[in-house]
Design a protein around this motif. Structure first.
Motif, PDB file in Angstrom:
ATOM      1  N   ASP A 188       0.841  -1.208   0.000  1.00  0.00           N
ATOM      2  CA  ASP A 188       0.000   0.000   0.000  1.00  0.00           C
ATOM      3  C   ASP A 188       0.870   1.250   0.000  1.00  0.00           C
ATOM      4  N   ALA A 190       3.828   1.452  -1.164  1.00  0.00           N
ATOM      5  CA  ALA A 190       4.474   1.577  -2.468  1.00  0.00           C
ATOM      6  C   ALA A 190       3.583   2.345  -3.432  1.00  0.00           C
ATOM      7  N   GLU A 191       2.250   2.112  -3.359  1.00  0.00           N
ATOM      8  CA  GLU A 191       1.348   2.841  -4.250  1.00  0.00           C
ATOM      9  C   GLU A 191       1.369   4.331  -3.949  1.00  0.00           C
ATOM     10  N   VAL A 193       3.786   5.952  -2.498  1.00  0.00           N
ATOM     11  CA  VAL A 193       5.106   6.476  -2.865  1.00  0.00           C
ATOM     12  C   VAL A 193       5.156   6.748  -4.357  1.00  0.00           C
ATOM     13  N   TYR A 194       4.582   5.825  -5.138  1.00  0.00           N
ATOM     14  CA  TYR A 194       4.582   6.018  -6.591  1.00  0.00           C
ATOM     15  C   TYR A 194       3.844   7.293  -6.966  1.00  0.00           C
ATOM     16  N   ASP A 195       2.656   7.487  -6.348  1.00  0.00           N
ATOM     17  CA  ASP A 195       1.888   8.702  -6.635  1.00  0.00           C
ATOM     18  C   ASP A 195       2.700   9.943  -6.278  1.00  0.00           C
ATOM     19  N   TRP A 202       8.804  12.485 -11.314  1.00  0.00           N
ATOM     20  CA  TRP A 202       9.596  11.288 -11.626  1.00  0.00           C
ATOM     21  C   TRP A 202       9.001  10.601 -12.836  1.00  0.00           C
ATOM     22  N   ALA A 203       9.798  10.233 -13.778  1.00  0.00           N
ATOM     23  CA  ALA A 203       9.235   9.573 -14.956  1.00  0.00           C
ATOM     24  C   ALA A 203       9.905   8.234 -15.195  1.00  0.00           C
TER      25      ALA A 203
END
Lengths: 203, 316
Positions: A188, A190-191, A193-195, A202-203
């Motif tokens: 959870d 990780a999601e 953090v990605y957002d 960040w790409a």
């Protein structure tokens, strides 16, 4: 949280801590390789410990922490040394094995307590290690202590809900479900953090 | 099972280092190609998770405690190539942050615990799972897979130590395999229990992924075969094998017969190398590659024919 406090040592501000990480890494690897490659008389036992002691003293790292971790890492070495006793070298080979392994451990522990890990990761980036590996390493280091703390929290919560000591089987099931929940929390996070990374470009 | 510095000799450290670099490089490439970008943070978080999960202790009979190693669990959850990257990161952090496992042995440790354990565990898991995704079957498969992964890693660890001459093969194999037979049972049980807890709470996180493709499996298999071929061949018995020996005993060996076709590597030694061990290791590696290539070709042809037969039968 011994591991946590151990890593804290690397965030000091002495001259040793501020020295370039690449230089320290190269020196540590040089010392290490000399111990690994040298099979002759034990010159290194008289040369390397004073160097390490001087570095640790200059960095004001408490020796107690280093000694504690050295002890913690001994079991596997002692086990293999026991096996070496049965070999052709006998007890001399076993003692030599323990001494050389411990010397190498001391070198690496000195590096670890005087250099923050993210600086070492920076060195990897300069050395053109594949960027995916560097990214995963730095993310891992960033969330390592958070998750360790979360694991302790989950365990403490369980202990405070459980009055009697559980049977061994129940203990196993409860610990395994703690691991399962830890993974849920990690993924959870990780999601999120990605957002957050996307939001910062960040790409 | 973390091998410290100075225990491995130069040739073992170099050979395992090369194998680990090749395996990790391949896994990284697969991740870059196959993994959606959204999953990259998950790799880092999972690596941190493995580290944290290793701190949760399990009571073991006899008053001690054991902990999870995790490569099988991660392989089941994230798939094989991501698992290699995650476990390699765990080992790198353990090595540089806590001096657990040596720098010169980092290749060997990565090879044993990230690659061999993952390949063995994941292959066993997929084999036992077949096409079904019933929970009971997944749990059972995870127990066996965790055990197999631990045993495989322990075997390679003892082989590397024995080859480096730390102690005799017999002593090391006895000690390591015995202990890890028990440790492996623990690993299998923890993996299965954690997996079933995860499935109960969040079935969406543990969806059964498509099996690894033909190429991925063959490359991973090749790495393991190469390790066996190159690492173990120099220490194989130097005595003539059964057929040669019989020929010598019966005096029917004819030197002319051998000379008709010059062998590329006579007596399993690659010409042009001064060290006998290196020459044998390279010959072993090349031989393994050749045999593996032939096997792969045969598998491709046979599998292809079968498929074409089926499609021909299915066609009107």
């Amino acid at each position: 949280m011994r591991r946590f406090s151990f890593d804290q040592l690397s965030h000091g501000r002495s001259a040793v801590h501020c020295a370039p990480a690449g230089l320290k890494l190269a020196m540590a690897l040089g010392l290490l390789l000399s111990v690994v490659a040298w099979r002759g008389p034990a010159v290194w036992f008289w040369v390397i410990p004073p160097i390490l002691l001087a570095v640790l003293f200059a960095a004001r790292v408490p020796l107690r922490a280093i000694l504690f971790r050295l002890l913690l890492l001994q079991p596997f070495i002692l086990g293999v040394a026991l096996l070496a006793l049965t070999g052709p070298g006998g007890w001399r080979a076993a003692m030599m094995l323990i001494a050389r392994c411990t010397l190498c451990l001391a070198i690496m522990l000195t590096l670890a307590t005087t250099t923050p890990f993210w600086r070492l990761v920076g060195v990897l980036r300069v050395l053109h290690v594949p960027s995916l590996l560097v990214t995963v390493l730095s993310l891992m280091y960033r969330y390592l202590f958070l998750l360790v703390e979360e694991a302790h929290r989950l365990r403490r919560a369980r202990a405070s809900r459980t009055l009697r000591p559980a049977t061994r089987w129940n203990h196993w099931r409860a610990s395994a479900s703690t691991i399962g929940h830890l993974f849920i929390r990690a993924s959870d996070r990780a999601e999120r953090v990605y957002d957050a990374m996307r939001a910062r470009g960040w790409a | 099972m973390h091998i410290p510095d100075t225990m491995l000799d130069a040739k073992t450290a170099a050979a395992t280092g090369l194998l680990a670099a090749a395996g990790l490089g391949y896994a990284l490439r697969r991740c870059r190609l196959d993994l959606p970008q959204k999953r990259i943070p998950l790799l880092g978080l999972t690596a941190a998770f493995v580290f944290a999960a290793q701190m949760i202790n399990f009571p073991v009979p006899g008053g001690t405690s054991g902990h999870l190693i995790g490569s099988t669990l991660v392989a089941i959850l994230l798939g094989p190539s991501a698992a290699v990257v995650v476990m390699a990161c765990v080992l790198i952090v353990q090595c540089f942050l806590f001096a657990d496992g040596g720098v010169t042995a980092l290749g060997a440790n990565t090879f044993n615990m990230a690659i061999v354990a993952m390949v063995a565990g994941y292959m066993v898991y997929r084999l036992l799972l077949g096409r079904s995704d019933a929970l009971a079957r997944r749990v059972l498969a995870a127990v066996v897979a965790g055990w197999a992964a631990t045993m495989a890693a322990a075997f390679f660890c003892s082989a590397e130590l024995a080859i480096s001459g730390v102690a005799s093969w017999r002593a090391i194999l006895h000690a390591m395999m015995w202990w890890h037979m028990l440790i492996g049972v623990g690993e299998g049980l923890i993996t299965a229990l954690a997996l079933s807890a995860l499935v109960a709470a969040r079935p969406d996180l543990t969806a059964v992924e498509a099996p690894a493709g033909f190429r991925a499996l063959s490359i991973q298999g090749l790495l393991v075969c190469l390790a066996v071929g190159a690492l173990i061949s120099p220490w194989a018995s130097s005595k003539p094998d059964g057929l040669d020996r019989t020929a010598q005993d019966l005096n029917i060996e004819s030197p002319e017969a051998a000379a008709h076709i010059p062998a590329p590597a006579p007596d399993y030694k690659m010409p042009g190398f001064r060290s006998e061990a290196v020459a044998t290791a390279i010959a072993g590696g090349v031989g393994t590659l050749l045999v593996f290539g032939v096997g792969l070709l045969a598998a491709r042809i046979l599998a292809g024919r079968k498929r074409s037969v089926i499609s021909a039968a299915a066609a009107p």
